[in-house]
Scaffold this motif. Structure first.
Motif, PDB file in Angstrom:
ATOM      1  N   TYR A  72       0.861  -1.175   0.000  1.00 59.06           N
ATOM      2  CA  TYR A  72       0.000   0.000   0.000  1.00 59.06           C
ATOM      3  C   TYR A  72       0.905   1.234   0.000  1.00 59.06           C
ATOM      4  CZ  TYR A  72      -4.304  -2.512   1.197  1.00 59.06           C
ATOM      5  OH  TYR A  72      -5.404  -3.317   1.168  1.00 59.06           O
ATOM      6  N   HIS A  95      -5.705   3.220  -0.288  1.00 54.07           N
ATOM      7  CA  HIS A  95      -6.164   1.998  -0.958  1.00 54.07           C
ATOM      8  C   HIS A  95      -6.015   2.200  -2.457  1.00 54.07           C
ATOM      9  CE1 HIS A  95      -8.510  -1.461  -2.067  1.00 54.07           C
ATOM     10  NE2 HIS A  95      -8.602  -1.796  -0.800  1.00 54.07           N
ATOM     11  N   GLU A 112       6.009   2.829   1.037  1.00 58.35           N
ATOM     12  CA  GLU A 112       4.964   1.813   0.947  1.00 58.35           C
ATOM     13  C   GLU A 112       5.055   0.896   2.150  1.00 58.35           C
ATOM     14  OE1 GLU A 112       5.800  -0.072  -2.794  1.00 58.35           O
ATOM     15  OE2 GLU A 112       7.252  -1.425  -1.912  1.00 58.35           O
TER      16      GLU A 112
END
Length: 138
Positions: free
Chosen positions: A74, A116, A80
């Motif tokens: 993500y 998301h 990330e």
């Protein structure tokens, strides 16, 4: 889900909770992908699967692969956070990412939000020392 359906689901759960028909607990629920409902523990055959295993599952023509962790990332700003799951399709419903508070890999993410990749929703990153095994998936 779109905003209207998401609101309806939340409203239904809140009403059921207020009426004492459902409750919140710190246990997992057995979900039947074919029956699309929850199942009691007596309806579930537990098997500790530690390696890639193909098993015949009712409702599927071909054996289903179990015992495999799939990792994906993500985005968080320019960084990330990598998560692992045995059911990657459930990431569509992710609303939060939980990390172990003592896991050094995720110290810089406490209290931040990931995005998301499919719907742009902000996912808070929370710490949980009880339900997160910092050695799993490492």
């Amino acid at each position: 889900m779109d905003e209207k359906r998401s609101w309806a689901v939340t409203e239904a759960f809140v009403r059921l909770y207020k009426e004492g028909l459902i409750y919140r607990d710190l246990r997992l629920v057995n979900w039947g992908c074919i029956s699309r409902t929850e199942m009691s523990d007596i309806e579930v055959d537990y098997e500790d699967i530690k390696v890639r295993t193909l098993l015949k599952v009712p409702g599927y023509e071909k054996p289903v692969e179990l015992g495999v962790l799939t990792s994906f990332a993500y985005p968080i700003g320019g960084e990330e956070i990598i998560v692992a799951t045995t059911r990657v399709e459930t990431m569509l419903g992710d609303t939060t990412i939980a990390v172990h508070p003592d896991d050094e890999r995720y110290m810089g993410f406490h209290g931040k939000f990931a995005i998301h990749p499919f719907n742009g929703r902000k996912l808070p990153i929370i710490c949980d020392a009880i339900l997160v095994d910092k050695n799993l998936g490492a």
